[in-house]
Motif scaffolding. Structure first.
Motif, short mmCIF file in Angstrom:
data_model
loop_
_atom_site.label_atom_id
_atom_site.label_comp_id
_atom_site.label_asym_id
_atom_site.label_seq_id
_atom_site.Cartn_x
_atom_site.Cartn_y
_atom_site.Cartn_z
N PRO A 10 51.17 36.54 34.03
CA PRO A 10 51.54 37.88 34.52
C PRO A 10 51.81 38.89 33.39
CG PRO A 10 52.66 36.22 35.81
CD PRO A 10 51.97 35.51 34.68
N ASP A 11 52.44 38.45 32.30
CA ASP A 11 52.71 39.40 31.22
C ASP A 11 51.43 39.89 30.56
OD1 ASP A 11 52.47 36.73 30.14
OD2 ASP A 11 53.27 37.48 28.24
N PHE A 12 50.40 39.05 30.55
CA PHE A 12 49.09 39.45 30.03
C PHE A 12 48.42 40.44 30.97
CE2 PHE A 12 44.46 38.68 29.94
CZ PHE A 12 44.19 39.09 28.64
N THR A 24 47.03 38.89 42.14
CA THR A 24 48.33 38.90 42.79
C THR A 24 49.41 38.97 41.69
OG1 THR A 24 48.54 36.49 42.71
CG2 THR A 24 47.48 37.44 44.68
N ASP A 25 50.65 39.13 42.10
CA ASP A 25 51.75 39.20 41.12
C ASP A 25 51.89 37.93 40.29
OD1 ASP A 25 52.43 41.80 41.77
OD2 ASP A 25 53.94 41.18 43.24
N ASP A 26 51.46 36.79 40.84
CA ASP A 26 51.58 35.54 40.07
C ASP A 26 50.31 35.19 39.29
OD1 ASP A 26 50.01 34.84 42.21
OD2 ASP A 26 51.20 33.11 42.79
N GLY A 27 49.32 36.11 39.26
CA GLY A 27 48.13 35.93 38.44
C GLY A 27 46.93 35.33 39.13
N ALA A 28 47.01 35.05 40.43
CA ALA A 28 45.87 34.51 41.16
C ALA A 28 44.89 35.63 41.51
CB ALA A 28 46.35 33.81 42.43
N LEU A 29 43.61 35.28 41.61
CA LEU A 29 42.60 36.26 41.99
C LEU A 29 42.75 36.66 43.45
CD1 LEU A 29 39.53 34.62 40.24
CD2 LEU A 29 40.51 36.85 39.69
N LEU A 30 42.59 37.95 43.71
CA LEU A 30 42.72 38.46 45.09
C LEU A 30 41.50 38.16 45.95
CD1 LEU A 30 44.33 42.01 44.69
CD2 LEU A 30 45.30 40.02 45.85
N ARG A 31 40.32 38.45 45.44
CA ARG A 31 39.11 38.39 46.26
C ARG A 31 38.15 37.29 45.85
NH1 ARG A 31 39.78 43.23 44.51
NH2 ARG A 31 40.49 44.95 45.74
#
Length: 83
Positions: A10-12, A24-31
């Motif tokens: 997330p910081d990246f 997403t906020d935790d770094g997972a891809l949305l689509r």
């Protein structure tokens, strides 16, 4: 990249202008459609050109080179010392 190395930190992501459009906020891809990739070690052994013991070391080396955070990439001299 995220399937091989895990989610983007997330910081990246927060350094990127439009990160919320894709993650997403935790770094997972949305689509991204969900699909399973074989482990890198398995891919390296697919055609029988690399034995299991070498595939493990080769995959570890490749993961070092594919580190998501650029400042964590090893320098050439470190890579030359890799097994």
């Amino acid at each position: 990249m995220s399937q091989m190395n895990g989610p983007f930190p997330p910081d990246f992501l927060k350094q990127c202008l439009r990160w919320k459009d894709y993650f997403t906020d935790d770094g997972a891809l949305l689509r991204a459609s969900s699909f399973e990739l074989p482990l890198l070690e398995e891919l390296l052994q697919t055609h029988g050109t690399i034995q299991e013991v070498d595939a493990i070391a080769t995959a570890a080396f490749m993961r070092k080179c594919m580190t998501i955070k650029p400042y964590k990439h090893p320098v050439q001299s470190e890579l030359l010392q890799d097994e």
